[in-house]
Design an enzyme around this catalytic site. Structure first.
Site, PDB file in Angstrom:
ATOM      1  N   ALA A 118       0.785  -1.238   0.000  1.00 43.85           N
ATOM      2  CA  ALA A 118       0.000   0.000   0.000  1.00 43.85           C
ATOM      3  C   ALA A 118       0.818   1.289   0.000  1.00 43.85           C
ATOM      4  CB  ALA A 118      -0.930  -0.007   1.216  1.00 43.85           C
ATOM      5  N   ARG A 136       8.318   3.158   4.710  1.00 40.63           N
ATOM      6  CA  ARG A 136       7.254   3.539   3.765  1.00 40.63           C
ATOM      7  C   ARG A 136       5.885   3.492   4.453  1.00 40.63           C
ATOM      8  NH1 ARG A 136       8.651   3.648  -1.865  1.00 40.63           N
ATOM      9  NH2 ARG A 136       6.612   2.870  -2.488  1.00 40.63           N
ATOM     10  N   CYS A 193       3.707  -0.482 -12.660  1.00 37.42           N
ATOM     11  CA  CYS A 193       3.944   0.682 -13.534  1.00 37.42           C
ATOM     12  C   CYS A 193       5.152   0.405 -14.422  1.00 37.42           C
ATOM     13  CB  CYS A 193       4.086   1.970 -12.724  1.00 37.42           C
ATOM     14  SG  CYS A 193       5.262   1.872 -11.386  1.00 37.42           S
TER      15      CYS A 193
HETATM   16  C1  LIG Z   1       4.491   0.109  -6.273  1.00 42.00           C
HETATM   17  S1  LIG Z   1       4.752   0.300  -4.571  1.00 42.00           S
HETATM   18  C2  LIG Z   1       3.124   0.496  -3.963  1.00 42.00           C
HETATM   19  C3  LIG Z   1       2.544   1.853  -4.256  1.00 42.00           C
HETATM   20  C4  LIG Z   1       1.240   2.094  -3.545  1.00 42.00           C
HETATM   21  N1  LIG Z   1       0.250   1.083  -3.866  1.00 42.00           N
HETATM   22  C5  LIG Z   1       0.681   3.456  -3.873  1.00 42.00           C
HETATM   23  O1  LIG Z   1      -0.230   3.562  -4.711  1.00 42.00           O
HETATM   24  O2  LIG Z   1       1.160   4.421  -3.281  1.00 42.00           O
HETATM   25  C6  LIG Z   1       5.148  -1.316  -4.046  1.00 42.00           C
HETATM   26  C7  LIG Z   1       5.272  -1.461  -2.555  1.00 42.00           C
HETATM   27  O3  LIG Z   1       5.447  -2.852  -2.260  1.00 42.00           O
HETATM   28  C8  LIG Z   1       6.148  -2.932  -1.052  1.00 42.00           C
HETATM   29  N2  LIG Z   1       6.644  -4.320  -0.895  1.00 42.00           N
HETATM   30  C9  LIG Z   1       7.749  -4.882  -1.411  1.00 42.00           C
HETATM   31  N3  LIG Z   1       7.842  -6.173  -1.041  1.00 42.00           N
HETATM   32  C10 LIG Z   1       6.746  -6.433  -0.291  1.00 42.00           C
HETATM   33  C11 LIG Z   1       6.261  -7.587   0.390  1.00 42.00           C
HETATM   34  N4  LIG Z   1       6.931  -8.747   0.345  1.00 42.00           N
HETATM   35  N5  LIG Z   1       5.116  -7.495   1.081  1.00 42.00           N
HETATM   36  C12 LIG Z   1       4.433  -6.325   1.131  1.00 42.00           C
HETATM   37  N6  LIG Z   1       4.846  -5.204   0.521  1.00 42.00           N
HETATM   38  C13 LIG Z   1       5.980  -5.252  -0.191  1.00 42.00           C
HETATM   39  C14 LIG Z   1       7.224  -1.867  -1.181  1.00 42.00           C
HETATM   40  O4  LIG Z   1       7.698  -1.482   0.094  1.00 42.00           O
HETATM   41  C15 LIG Z   1       6.453  -0.749  -1.903  1.00 42.00           C
HETATM   42  O5  LIG Z   1       5.995   0.202  -0.998  1.00 42.00           O
END
Ligand SMILES: C[S@@+](CC[C@H](N)C(=O)[O-])C[C@H]1O[C@@H](n2cnc3c(N)ncnc32)[C@H](O)[C@@H]1O
Length: 309
Positions: free
Chosen positions: A107, A134, A235
């Site tokens: 998120a 984050r 993206c």
């Molecule tokens: C594309 S970003 C999300 C952007 C968000 N949905 C928004 O609209 O602002 C992907 C996110 O996945 C998180 N992430 C990476 N590995 C993860 C995991 N194993 N479980 C949960 N979150 C994870 C990262 O920390 C990052 O914040």
């Protein structure tokens, strides 16, 4: 005559030897002094090779759009949350109806979480992200934009778990699940050096992305109720991170968990938003917004799956 030939051969050998010697002498130095390319240039090289094959003659136009500044204004005022307009498409595709329970598996920093809450339809929303820092940003975003009475413990919970394990924690629980995964964030990778996934030190992490994405989507599928829906989004333009991930997760859900999901037709988005976004016409599953100079949004891939059982 024979002596001349011998001399000629010897001379050639000496020349070859001295050339060989010089090459070896300097080889190491060349390698160590090779200029280090910025990560954004590495990203461009990588995209030129892969995306020119994937998109053919469309690639030069997508390329120049990706490299252009999208929008000049960026005041960051709290009255609005600035994000790429195409980021709303996965949220709209999720089609949240009144009373739905919703999970936002990845998120942070929270742009899509805000949009999910703004539907005013969520009975309960869980916003999760693995990254503690984050998640703090996500909390700040919530405090800054969502009225206090709409973010009580009854309405919203923010968690910091590994999303890949969510299926074990809350199986078949949510009406709607958004899986907005980490990806090569193509536009960011071309324009920003900071936190660039194409940095040499992050090569392994980049190569592991499709596996991580598949595991996250699979967990999202498992935490959706039968009859519920899950939207996967990225993206990036990369087919390997988009269609292939969806197809693999669908396969694994069936073979490993006996859970059946069906990709849904989202072509109505292409029709409704044809004057706003430039859609790719050839996705096997889902929809992809292509950057274009006259509609410089995206990339944004989104695909909806209906859980049958
Ligand atoms: C594309 S970003 C999300 C952007 C968000 N949905 C928004 O609209 O602002 C992907 C996110 O996945 C998180 N992430 C990476 N590995 C993860 C995991 N194993 N479980 C949960 N979150 C994870 C990262 O920390 C990052 O914040």
């Amino acid at each position: 005559m024979a002596a001349c030939m011998v001399m000629g051969v010897l001379q050639r050998k000496v020349t070859v030897l001295s050339l060989t010697f010089r090459r070896h002498k300097f080889k190491k130095k060349w390698a160590t002094t090779l200029p280090k390319l910025p990560s954004s240039s590495l990203a461009l090289q990588y995209f030129d090779i892969n995306y020119s094959m994937q998109f053919g003659e469309q690639w030069p136009s997508i390329r120049i759009s990706l490299l252009c500044e999208q929008k000049p204004d960026c005041f960051g005022l709290l009255e609005y949350y600035l994000m790429d307009a195409s980021s709303l498409l996965p949220v709209l595709a999720l089609d949240i109806q009144h009373g739905h329970s919703v999970l936002d598996l990845c998120a942070a920093p929270g742009g899509k979480t805000l949009a999910l809450l703004q539907t005013n339809n969520c009975r309960f929303l869980t916003a999760n992200d693995l990254s503690v820092s984050r998640c703090k940003r996500l909390q700040t975003v919530m405090r800054s934009y969502v009225p206090r009475d709409q973010r009580t413990d009854k309405n919203v919970q923010i968690t910091t778990r590994d999303g890949r394990l969510w299926g074990d924690v809350e199986n078949s629980t949510y009406d709607r699940v958004l899986v907005d995964v980490p990806c090569t964030t193509d536009r960011h990778s071309l324009l920003e050096e900071e936190n660039n996934i194409f940095h040499r030190m992050r090569t392994k992490q980049r190569q592991m992305l499709p596996l991580l994405q598949t595991e996250l989507l699979l967990a999202g599928i498992l935490s959706t109720k039968p009859g519920g829906e899950v939207v996967y989004s990225t993206c990036t333009l990369s087919q390997l991170q988009n269609e292939y991930v969806v197809e693999r997760a669908v396969e694994l859900a069936a073979s490993e968990h006996g859970v059946h999901v069906e990709p849904q037709d989202l072509s109505c988005f292409r029709k409704v938003f044809k004057d706003t976004f430039n859609f790719y016409q050839d996705c096997r599953v889902g929809e992809l917004v292509l950057p274009h100079l006259t509609a410089n949004f995206g990339p944004m891939f989104f695909c909806k799956l209906l859980r049958i059982r």
